[in-house]
Write a protein that holds these residues in place. Structure first.
Motif, PDB file in Angstrom:
ATOM      1  N   SER A 273       0.846  -1.194   0.000  1.00 26.78           N
ATOM      2  CA  SER A 273       0.000   0.000   0.000  1.00 26.78           C
ATOM      3  C   SER A 273       0.880   1.241   0.000  1.00 26.78           C
ATOM      4  O   SER A 273       2.093   1.176   0.208  1.00 26.78           O
ATOM      5  CB  SER A 273      -0.930   0.009   1.217  1.00 26.78           C
ATOM      6  OG  SER A 273      -0.177   0.040   2.418  1.00 26.78           O
ATOM      7  N   TRP A 274       0.266   2.388  -0.228  1.00 25.85           N
ATOM      8  CA  TRP A 274       1.012   3.642  -0.347  1.00 25.85           C
ATOM      9  C   TRP A 274       1.577   4.097   0.995  1.00 25.85           C
ATOM     10  O   TRP A 274       2.670   4.661   1.045  1.00 25.85           O
ATOM     11  CB  TRP A 274       0.119   4.739  -0.942  1.00 25.85           C
ATOM     12  CG  TRP A 274      -0.272   4.439  -2.348  1.00 25.85           C
ATOM     13  CD1 TRP A 274      -1.389   3.777  -2.769  1.00 25.85           C
ATOM     14  CD2 TRP A 274       0.474   4.747  -3.531  1.00 25.85           C
ATOM     15  NE1 TRP A 274      -1.390   3.659  -4.143  1.00 25.85           N
ATOM     16  CE2 TRP A 274      -0.261   4.249  -4.645  1.00 25.85           C
ATOM     17  CE3 TRP A 274       1.676   5.393  -3.769  1.00 25.85           C
ATOM     18  CZ2 TRP A 274       0.176   4.383  -5.953  1.00 25.85           C
ATOM     19  CZ3 TRP A 274       2.116   5.533  -5.077  1.00 25.85           C
ATOM     20  CH2 TRP A 274       1.380   5.036  -6.156  1.00 25.85           C
ATOM     21  N   MET A 275       0.861   3.874   2.097  1.00 23.51           N
ATOM     22  CA  MET A 275       1.325   4.308   3.412  1.00 23.51           C
ATOM     23  C   MET A 275       1.866   3.149   4.247  1.00 23.51           C
ATOM     24  O   MET A 275       2.340   3.355   5.366  1.00 23.51           O
ATOM     25  CB  MET A 275       0.181   4.985   4.170  1.00 23.51           C
ATOM     26  CG  MET A 275      -0.257   6.320   3.583  1.00 23.51           C
ATOM     27  SD  MET A 275       0.987   7.638   3.775  1.00 23.51           S
ATOM     28  CE  MET A 275       1.569   7.797   2.068  1.00 23.51           C
ATOM     29  N   GLY A 276       1.801   1.933   3.727  1.00 25.99           N
ATOM     30  CA  GLY A 276       2.338   0.791   4.437  1.00 25.99           C
ATOM     31  C   GLY A 276       1.493   0.369   5.625  1.00 25.99           C
ATOM     32  O   GLY A 276       0.400   0.895   5.880  1.00 25.99           O
ATOM     33  N   TYR A 277       2.004  -0.629   6.357  1.00 27.07           N
ATOM     34  CA  TYR A 277       1.348  -1.179   7.546  1.00 27.07           C
ATOM     35  C   TYR A 277       2.232  -0.837   8.729  1.00 27.07           C
ATOM     36  O   TYR A 277       3.424  -1.160   8.748  1.00 27.07           O
ATOM     37  CB  TYR A 277       1.182  -2.689   7.408  1.00 27.07           C
ATOM     38  CG  TYR A 277       0.302  -3.340   8.451  1.00 27.07           C
ATOM     39  CD1 TYR A 277      -1.002  -3.715   8.149  1.00 27.07           C
ATOM     40  CD2 TYR A 277       0.777  -3.582   9.741  1.00 27.07           C
ATOM     41  CE1 TYR A 277      -1.818  -4.329   9.103  1.00 27.07           C
ATOM     42  CE2 TYR A 277      -0.025  -4.189  10.702  1.00 27.07           C
ATOM     43  CZ  TYR A 277      -1.321  -4.558  10.371  1.00 27.07           C
ATOM     44  OH  TYR A 277      -2.131  -5.154  11.322  1.00 27.07           O
ATOM     45  N   SER A 278       1.659  -0.186   9.762  1.00 23.49           N
ATOM     46  CA  SER A 278       2.458   0.380  10.854  1.00 23.49           C
ATOM     47  C   SER A 278       2.091  -0.226  12.196  1.00 23.49           C
ATOM     48  O   SER A 278       0.907  -0.360  12.525  1.00 23.49           O
ATOM     49  CB  SER A 278       2.261   1.898  10.925  1.00 23.49           C
ATOM     50  OG  SER A 278       2.670   2.541   9.734  1.00 23.49           O
ATOM     51  N   VAL A 279       3.112  -0.578  12.978  1.00 21.96           N
ATOM     52  CA  VAL A 279       2.932  -0.975  14.375  1.00 21.96           C
ATOM     53  C   VAL A 279       3.875  -0.130  15.222  1.00 21.96           C
ATOM     54  O   VAL A 279       4.968   0.247  14.782  1.00 21.96           O
ATOM     55  CB  VAL A 279       3.210  -2.472  14.594  1.00 21.96           C
ATOM     56  CG1 VAL A 279       2.238  -3.323  13.776  1.00 21.96           C
ATOM     57  CG2 VAL A 279       4.648  -2.831  14.264  1.00 21.96           C
ATOM     58  N   GLY A 280       3.443   0.178  16.453  1.00 24.11           N
ATOM     59  CA  GLY A 280       4.241   1.036  17.311  1.00 24.11           C
ATOM     60  C   GLY A 280       4.391   0.472  18.709  1.00 24.11           C
ATOM     61  O   GLY A 280       3.557  -0.315  19.179  1.00 24.11           O
ATOM     62  N   HIS A 281       5.462   0.883  19.379  1.00 24.69           N
ATOM     63  CA  HIS A 281       5.680   0.537  20.778  1.00 24.69           C
ATOM     64  C   HIS A 281       6.418   1.693  21.439  1.00 24.69           C
ATOM     65  O   HIS A 281       7.022   2.534  20.766  1.00 24.69           O
ATOM     66  CB  HIS A 281       6.476  -0.768  20.915  1.00 24.69           C
ATOM     67  CG  HIS A 281       7.902  -0.654  20.438  1.00 24.69           C
ATOM     68  ND1 HIS A 281       8.268  -0.785  19.113  1.00 24.69           N
ATOM     69  CD2 HIS A 281       9.058  -0.420  21.121  1.00 24.69           C
ATOM     70  CE1 HIS A 281       9.573  -0.642  18.982  1.00 24.69           C
ATOM     71  NE2 HIS A 281      10.081  -0.417  20.196  1.00 24.69           N
ATOM     72  N   TRP A 282       6.357   1.738  22.763  1.00 18.50           N
ATOM     73  CA  TRP A 282       6.978   2.830  23.510  1.00 18.50           C
ATOM     74  C   TRP A 282       8.335   2.389  24.048  1.00 18.50           C
ATOM     75  O   TRP A 282       8.480   1.290  24.583  1.00 18.50           O
ATOM     76  CB  TRP A 282       6.088   3.270  24.666  1.00 18.50           C
ATOM     77  CG  TRP A 282       4.839   3.962  24.203  1.00 18.50           C
ATOM     78  CD1 TRP A 282       3.613   3.405  23.979  1.00 18.50           C
ATOM     79  CD2 TRP A 282       4.715   5.366  23.904  1.00 18.50           C
ATOM     80  NE1 TRP A 282       2.718   4.353  23.545  1.00 18.50           N
ATOM     81  CE2 TRP A 282       3.368   5.578  23.494  1.00 18.50           C
ATOM     82  CE3 TRP A 282       5.577   6.451  23.941  1.00 18.50           C
ATOM     83  CZ2 TRP A 282       2.882   6.825  23.129  1.00 18.50           C
ATOM     84  CZ3 TRP A 282       5.107   7.700  23.576  1.00 18.50           C
ATOM     85  CH2 TRP A 282       3.788   7.879  23.180  1.00 18.50           C
ATOM     86  N   GLU A 283       9.316   3.252  23.881  1.00 19.14           N
ATOM     87  CA  GLU A 283      10.617   3.117  24.520  1.00 19.14           C
ATOM     88  C   GLU A 283      10.784   4.332  25.417  1.00 19.14           C
ATOM     89  O   GLU A 283      11.198   5.400  24.952  1.00 19.14           O
ATOM     90  CB  GLU A 283      11.737   3.027  23.484  1.00 19.14           C
ATOM     91  CG  GLU A 283      11.665   1.764  22.630  1.00 19.14           C
ATOM     92  CD  GLU A 283      12.808   1.650  21.620  1.00 19.14           C
ATOM     93  OE1 GLU A 283      13.672   2.570  21.601  1.00 19.14           O
ATOM     94  OE2 GLU A 283      12.830   0.669  20.858  1.00 19.14           O
ATOM     95  N   GLY A 284      10.383   4.191  26.686  1.00 19.14           N
ATOM     96  CA  GLY A 284      10.336   5.353  27.569  1.00 19.14           C
ATOM     97  C   GLY A 284       9.266   6.307  27.091  1.00 19.14           C
ATOM     98  O   GLY A 284       8.097   5.925  26.925  1.00 19.14           O
ATOM     99  N   ASP A 285       9.645   7.568  26.834  1.00 18.41           N
ATOM    100  CA  ASP A 285       8.693   8.576  26.348  1.00 18.41           C
ATOM    101  C   ASP A 285       8.720   8.721  24.835  1.00 18.41           C
ATOM    102  O   ASP A 285       8.171   9.687  24.290  1.00 18.41           O
ATOM    103  CB  ASP A 285       8.993   9.940  27.003  1.00 18.41           C
ATOM    104  CG  ASP A 285       8.526   9.989  28.453  1.00 18.41           C
ATOM    105  OD1 ASP A 285       7.759   9.105  28.857  1.00 18.41           O
ATOM    106  OD2 ASP A 285       8.941  10.921  29.176  1.00 18.41           O
ATOM    107  N   THR A 286       9.364   7.794  24.133  1.00 16.07           N
ATOM    108  CA  THR A 286       9.466   7.852  22.678  1.00 16.07           C
ATOM    109  C   THR A 286       8.618   6.770  22.045  1.00 16.07           C
ATOM    110  O   THR A 286       8.744   5.587  22.391  1.00 16.07           O
ATOM    111  CB  THR A 286      10.926   7.698  22.217  1.00 16.07           C
ATOM    112  OG1 THR A 286      11.717   8.769  22.756  1.00 16.07           O
ATOM    113  CG2 THR A 286      11.027   7.725  20.699  1.00 16.07           C
ATOM    114  N   LEU A 287       7.752   7.170  21.128  1.00 19.60           N
ATOM    115  CA  LEU A 287       6.965   6.212  20.352  1.00 19.60           C
ATOM    116  C   LEU A 287       7.792   5.789  19.140  1.00 19.60           C
ATOM    117  O   LEU A 287       8.193   6.628  18.329  1.00 19.60           O
ATOM    118  CB  LEU A 287       5.645   6.823  19.892  1.00 19.60           C
ATOM    119  CG  LEU A 287       4.794   5.928  18.975  1.00 19.60           C
ATOM    120  CD1 LEU A 287       4.268   4.716  19.742  1.00 19.60           C
ATOM    121  CD2 LEU A 287       3.648   6.728  18.345  1.00 19.60           C
TER     122      LEU A 287
END
Length: 352
Positions: A155-169
Motif C-alpha cells: 500500500s502507499w502508506m504501508g502497515y504500521s505498528v508502534g511501541h513505547w521506549e520510555g517517552d518515545t513512540l
C-alpha cells in the motif's frame, strides 16, 4: 487563460492550502500565556497510563529539504547503481511518471516534511490524518502489541505498528508498494523498504521526529534524517483532493537532450548573484545540480539544450551565458518571480 497563468494560480492555491486552515477557534485544554497565546513551551500532556499524548495538529519543517531529495546526505556508494540511474532518469523525464502527476499519493516522508497532520491517540491505536498537498491520506498505527505481518498487502502508506521506549513512540512500517517514490524528485525503493519513525514530544508544542530508511535492495546502508514537528493549536485541517491534474506543464514529459560529461563539466563552478549570495553548480551523471547559499539542498537540473537547463521540481530554467570564445561567464535564473543573473566567480572540480 495561458498555461503560465494556470501554473501561477495553481501554485498559489497549493500554497494557500498548505498554510491556511479553518478560522481560528480557541480549543479547550490548550495552556496559554497571559496574553492568551498558546504556550508551546508548557509540559507535554500525558494519557491516563502515563505515556506522552501525541494528539494534536502538527506542522512539518516545510518544503525544500528531504521532501525533495531524501538522499541528500548520502554519497554515491550509499545508493545502488540501478536506483541512482532511475532517479536521474526521472529527473530528466521531468516527473511525467510521478505519482502526483496522476493524482496518486505523495511520498511517505513528504507528508511529515511539508503537510499538516492531526494525530489522534487512543489506547491500542493511533491515527494520523494528513492534510496533503494533492491528496488527503491517513494512517493507522497499531499499538496493541501485534507484530508486523509477514507479507502485508502493498500500500502507499504501508502497515504500521508502534511501541513505547520510555517517552518515545517507535513506529515500524513495512508493506509499501514500489509504485510510490521516496521523494518528490524520484528516488525509488523496493517492496523491501522499511521505515522507522521515532516520535518524542519534548514539550507541549514541539515534537522531535526522526525517520530511518532501510531498503537494502535500493541502498547499501540504512540512513536517517529529522522532520521535527511544531504544534498548530486552535485550528483544523482542510480537505485536499487531486482530480486528474494536468495543469503543470513541466510534469507532463521530459527532455530528450543528453549532454556529454565534458559539456556538463564546463558549467561547474561558483556563481554570485550579489556579494555574499552564491550558487554552486556541480554535475553527476547526466545532470547538473545547483546549491544556493547555506541550504545544503542540491536541486537537479536537466538539460533542455546545451545551455538551457530546467528544474524538474518547479519547472524554472537556468540559462548559461558564454562569451565569444565559448567560456561560461554566468547564468540567468528564469523563475516565476522574475529573472536573476549570476556571474561566475571561480571554477570547482567537476564531480566524477
Amino acid at each position: 487563460m495561458s498555461p503560465q497563468q494556470t501554473r501561477i494560480i495553481l501554485a498559489l492555491l497549493i500554497a494557500t492550502t498548505a498554510s491556511a486552515q479553518w478560522l481560528n477557534y480557541p480549543a479547550p485544554g490548550i495552556p496559554r500565556t497571559p496574553d492568551g497565546k498558546p504556550n508551546l513551551s508548557a509540559p507535554a500532556p500525558r494519557t491516563s497510563d502515563g505515556k506522552p499524548d501525541l494528539s494534536g495538529v502538527w506542522n512539518g519543517p516545510g518544503a525544500g529539504s528531504y521532501d525533495r531529495n531524501i538522499a541528500r546526505d548520502l554519497t554515491p556508494r550509499d545508493i545502488q547503481p540501478w536506483a541512482e540511474a532511475i532517479y536521474q532518469q526521472r529527473v530528466r523525464d521531468m516527473g511525467k511518471d510521478a505519482p502526483r502527476a496522476t493524482c496518486l499519493p505523495d511520498p511517505f516522508a513528504y507528508y511529515h516534511m511539508v503537510d499538516v497532520a492531526r494525530i489522534v491517540q487512543t489506547p491500542g491505536v493511533i491515527v494520523i490524518l494528513y492534510q496533503g498537498t494533492t491528496n488527503s491520506v491517513h494512517r493507522t498505527i497499531f499499538t496493541d502489541g501485534r507484530p508486523l505481518p509477514q507479507d502485508p498487502n502493498p500500500s502507499w502508506m504501508g502497515y504500521s505498528v508502534g511501541h513505547w521506549e520510555g517517552d518515545t513512540l517507535v513506529v515500524d512500517t513495512a508493506g509499501f508498494t514500489d509504485r510510490s517514490w521516496l521523494d518528490i524528485e524520484g528516488h525509488p525503493h523496493t517492496e523491501a523498504l522499511r521505515i522507522t519513525e521515532r516520535f518524542h514530544r519534548r514539550d507541549f508544542g514541539h515534537m522531535d521526529l526522526t525517520l530511518t530508511i532501510d531498503d537494502p535492495k535500493a541502498f547499501t546502508r540504512p540512513f536517517s534524517f529529522r522532520a521535527d514537528q511544531t504544534l498548530t493549536p486552535d485550528t483544523d485541517l482542510l480537505e485536499s483532493v487531486c482530480e486528474h491534474d494536468t495543469s503543470i506543464p513541466h510534469m507532463l514529459g521530459g527532455t530528450a537532450v543528453k549532454l556529454a560529461p565534458e559539456i556538463l563539466a564546463k558549467y561547474t563552478g561558483t556563481y554570485e548573484y550579489a556579494p555574499g549570495r552564491q550558487a554552486v553548480i556541480t554535475f553527476d551523471g547526466d545532470l547538473l545540480f545547483m546549491q544556493e547559499g547555506a541550504n545544503p539542498l542540491k536541486v537537479p537540473l536537466a538539460p533542455n539544450s546545451e545551455t538551457d537547463f530546467v528544474s524538474r521540481t518547479i519547472g524554472e530554467h537556468v540559462q548559461f551565458i558564454q562569451d565569444t570564445q565559448g567560456a561560461v561567464t554566468g547564468f540567468i535564473y528564469h523563475g516565476e518571480n522574475g529573472d536573476r543573473e549570476a556571474l561566475r566567480k571561480r571554477l570547482t572540480e567537476p564531480r566524477p
